[in-house]
Design an enzyme around this catalytic site. Structure first.
Site, PDB file in Angstrom:
ATOM      1  N   HIS A 134       1.554  -4.505  -5.981  1.00 58.52           N
ATOM      2  CA  HIS A 134       2.492  -4.367  -4.857  1.00 58.52           C
ATOM      3  C   HIS A 134       3.152  -5.671  -4.409  1.00 58.52           C
ATOM      4  O   HIS A 134       3.279  -5.957  -3.214  1.00 58.52           O
ATOM      5  CB  HIS A 134       1.803  -3.693  -3.678  1.00 58.52           C
ATOM      6  CG  HIS A 134       1.438  -2.260  -3.943  1.00 58.52           C
ATOM      7  ND1 HIS A 134       2.207  -1.417  -4.715  1.00 58.52           N
ATOM      8  CD2 HIS A 134       0.371  -1.513  -3.543  1.00 58.52           C
ATOM      9  CE1 HIS A 134       1.640  -0.224  -4.778  1.00 58.52           C
ATOM     10  NE2 HIS A 134       0.526  -0.258  -4.091  1.00 58.52           N
ATOM     11  N   HIS A 207       6.744   3.612   0.585  1.00 55.94           N
ATOM     12  CA  HIS A 207       5.364   4.095   0.568  1.00 55.94           C
ATOM     13  C   HIS A 207       5.051   4.940   1.810  1.00 55.94           C
ATOM     14  O   HIS A 207       4.023   4.739   2.462  1.00 55.94           O
ATOM     15  CB  HIS A 207       4.411   2.905   0.486  1.00 55.94           C
ATOM     16  CG  HIS A 207       3.104   3.202  -0.183  1.00 55.94           C
ATOM     17  ND1 HIS A 207       2.124   3.967   0.411  1.00 55.94           N
ATOM     18  CD2 HIS A 207       2.610   2.845  -1.398  1.00 55.94           C
ATOM     19  CE1 HIS A 207       1.073   4.039  -0.399  1.00 55.94           C
ATOM     20  NE2 HIS A 207       1.355   3.373  -1.513  1.00 55.94           N
ATOM     21  N   GLU A 341       6.315   8.289  -4.428  1.00 55.22           N
ATOM     22  CA  GLU A 341       6.954   6.980  -4.509  1.00 55.22           C
ATOM     23  C   GLU A 341       7.839   6.912  -5.748  1.00 55.22           C
ATOM     24  O   GLU A 341       7.343   6.792  -6.867  1.00 55.22           O
ATOM     25  CB  GLU A 341       5.888   5.889  -4.567  1.00 55.22           C
ATOM     26  CG  GLU A 341       4.847   5.962  -3.460  1.00 55.22           C
ATOM     27  CD  GLU A 341       3.569   5.242  -3.854  1.00 55.22           C
ATOM     28  OE1 GLU A 341       3.651   4.064  -4.274  1.00 55.22           O
ATOM     29  OE2 GLU A 341       2.492   5.865  -3.772  1.00 55.22           O
TER      30      GLU A 341
END
Length: 378
Positions: A134, A207, A341
Site C-alpha cells: 500500500h 479502500h 478495490e
C-alpha cells in the site's frame, strides 16, 4: 403603480411565500437541494484538514476529508426511503489519523496492494521501498491532500491533489496525482490522473468498506455479490500473488452468478482469514465497464461498480476487530463490511505477464471508477 396596488401585490407575494413554506414543510423531499459544504475539522502533521459534504437533490450525501483523500461517509436511502450510512468510518479526525484506521475510504498509492520483497527494477535501476504494501509506511492514505471544489453543470465535485516527491517511500520521480470525486445523480464517480518526471510504478485505488444494510446488520455475509470475472490471481502466504491466473469455476472464488459473501468463505479462510483476492475482469480494454454488483436483501440496497481498470480486489473485512469503535461508537466486527478495490494487478512491476503499471515522463495516467447506488424491492 399606486399605493393600494403595491400593498395588494405585496400581500399576495407574502401569501405565496407562506404557501410555499407550508408545502415544503409538509413535503420535505421537495425542499432538498444539491450543495457542497466545507469545514475545517482539525490538523494532521501541522496541516489543516478539511471535510467536504456533497448532497444531491434526492438527499444522498457523500463526505470526504483531505487526510488520505478519503471517502468518510455515504448516506443513501433503503427500500423504505430511510436514509443511513452504507460505509464504515470514524467519528473524529484523530481516529482517521490513528493506528486503528484500516485504510477506511482512503486513496491508496503510490502502489496499492503488494510489491514482493519491497523491491523492483526499472530501466536497470533497483529501488527499495519502506514497505511491501500500500505505497509504503506513509502512503497516500496518510498524507494531507490539497482540495478545491469543481464547478460542473448538475454535478457536485471536489478535486484533491498531492505531489509525491522523488524518493518518497523509496519510489522514483516527482509524481503529481489528482483524484476528483463527483456526485452525479446517485453515482459516486472517482477520476484519477497522474504525471511524473521519472519512470515509476503506479497503482491507485480506493479502500472504502461497504455495509449496504445501513446499520441493520453488523455483518456483510448475507450480501449477494456478482463479479464479472472468469479468472482470479492465485495467491500464497500473505496474499502475495504467485503470477498465475486461474479459472474461478469450481472454486470458492466463483461469483459469476450472485452468491452470498458468506456461502463459501470458510473454504478460503485457511489462506487469508476470508476473501482477499484479485479478480482478472472480463473487461481488459481500459474502457469503462461493469465490474461487480452487490445486493443486500435486508435494506434493498444495491451497488454497481464500473471501472476502466483490469482488476478488482474483493476483501471481506477479515481483520476488522471489535476492539476498534467506528462511527457513533459502534464496534467493528469481522466480516462486517466488504471492499471492491478497482486497480491494476498486485506486484505487476515484478510480474512481466501482468498489465503494465509503469508511468513514464510525458505520459498521463487516467482511470475512472464509478460506485452506483440503487434500491431494489426484491
Amino acid at each position: 403603480m399606486n399605493k393600494l396596488q403595491l400593498t395588494t401585490c405585496l400581500s399576495f407575494l407574502f401569501l405565496a411565500m407562506l404557501i410555499t413554506e407550508n408545502v415544503f414543510s409538509q413535503n420535505p423531499d421537495q425542499s432538498k437541494k444539491s450543495f457542497i459544504t466545507k469545514k475545517k475539522i482539525g490538523q494532521v502533521q501541522e496541516q489543516d484538514v478539511f471535510e467536504y459534504t456533497l448532497q444531491n437533490k434526492t438527499g444522498m450525501q457523500v463526505q470526504l476529508i483531505t487526510y488520505g483523500a478519503a471517502i468518510t461517509n455515504v448516506i443513501t436511502p433503503d427500500k423504505d426511503g430511510k436514509m443511513s450510512s452504507v460505509v464504515l468510518g470514524f467519528d473524529s479526525l484523530s481516529q482517521f489519523a490513528g493506528t486503528d484506521n484500516s485504510l477506511m475510504g482512503s486513496t491508496v498509492g503510490r502502489v496499492a496492494n503488494r510489491i514482493s520483497n519491497k523491491k523492483f527494477t526499472i530501466d536497470g535501476q533497483e529501488y527499495t521501498l519502506s514497505s511491501d504494501i500500500h505505497g509504503g509506511i506513509n502512503g497516500f492514505d496518510k498524507r494531507v491532500w490539497i482540495a478545491k471544489e469543481i464547478s460542473k453543470k448538475n454535478e457536485l465535485a471536489v478535486e484533491m491533489t498531492y505531489l509525491s516527491k522523488d524518493g518518497e517511500e523509496g519510489f522514483p520521480g516527482n509524481l503529481l496525482v489528482t483524484v476528483t470525486f463527483t456526485l452525479k445523480n446517485n453515482d459516486l464517480v472517482i477520476d484519477y490522473k497522474a504525471t511524473t518526471d521519472k519512470a515509476t510504478p503506479l497503482v491507485l485505488t480506493n479502500h472504502t468498506y461497504f455495509n449496504l444494510s445501513g446499520g441493520k446488520s453488523n455483518k456483510a455475509l448475507d450480501t449477494e455479490l456478482t463479479v464479472f470475472a472468469d479468472q482470479y490471481l492465485e495467491y500464497g502466504d500473505g496474499s502475495l500473488v504467485t503470477g498465475k491466473i486461474l479459472n474461478v469455476k469450481q472454486t470458492p472464488f466463483d461469483f459469476t452468478t450472485p452468491k452470498t459473501i458468506g456461502k463459501d468463505i470458510e473454504k478460503v479462510q485457511q489462506y487469508t482469514n476470508g476473501y482477499d483476492v484479485t479478480f482478472a475482469l472480463r473487461n481488459q480494454t481500459s474502457k469503462l465497464a461493469l465490474a461487480a454488483k452487490a445486493f443486500e436483501p435486508l435494506s434493498g440496497r444495491a451497488l454497481e461498480v464500473y471501472t476502466t481498470e483490469p482488476g478488482v480486489v474483493f476483501y471481506s473485512g477479515n481483520w476488522l476487530s471489535e476492539k476498534v469503535k467506528g462511527r457513533n461508537g459502534v464496534p467493528y466486527t469481522k466480516n462486517g463490511a466488504f471492499c471492491l478495490e478497482t486497480q491494476h494487478y498486485p506486484n505487476s512491476i515484478n510480474t512481466p505477464n501482468f498489465p503494465n503499471t509503469v508511468l513514464r515522463p510525458k505520459e498521463t495516467f487516467t482511470s475512472q471508477t464509478i460506485y452506483r447506488f440503487l434500491v431494489r424491492n426484491h
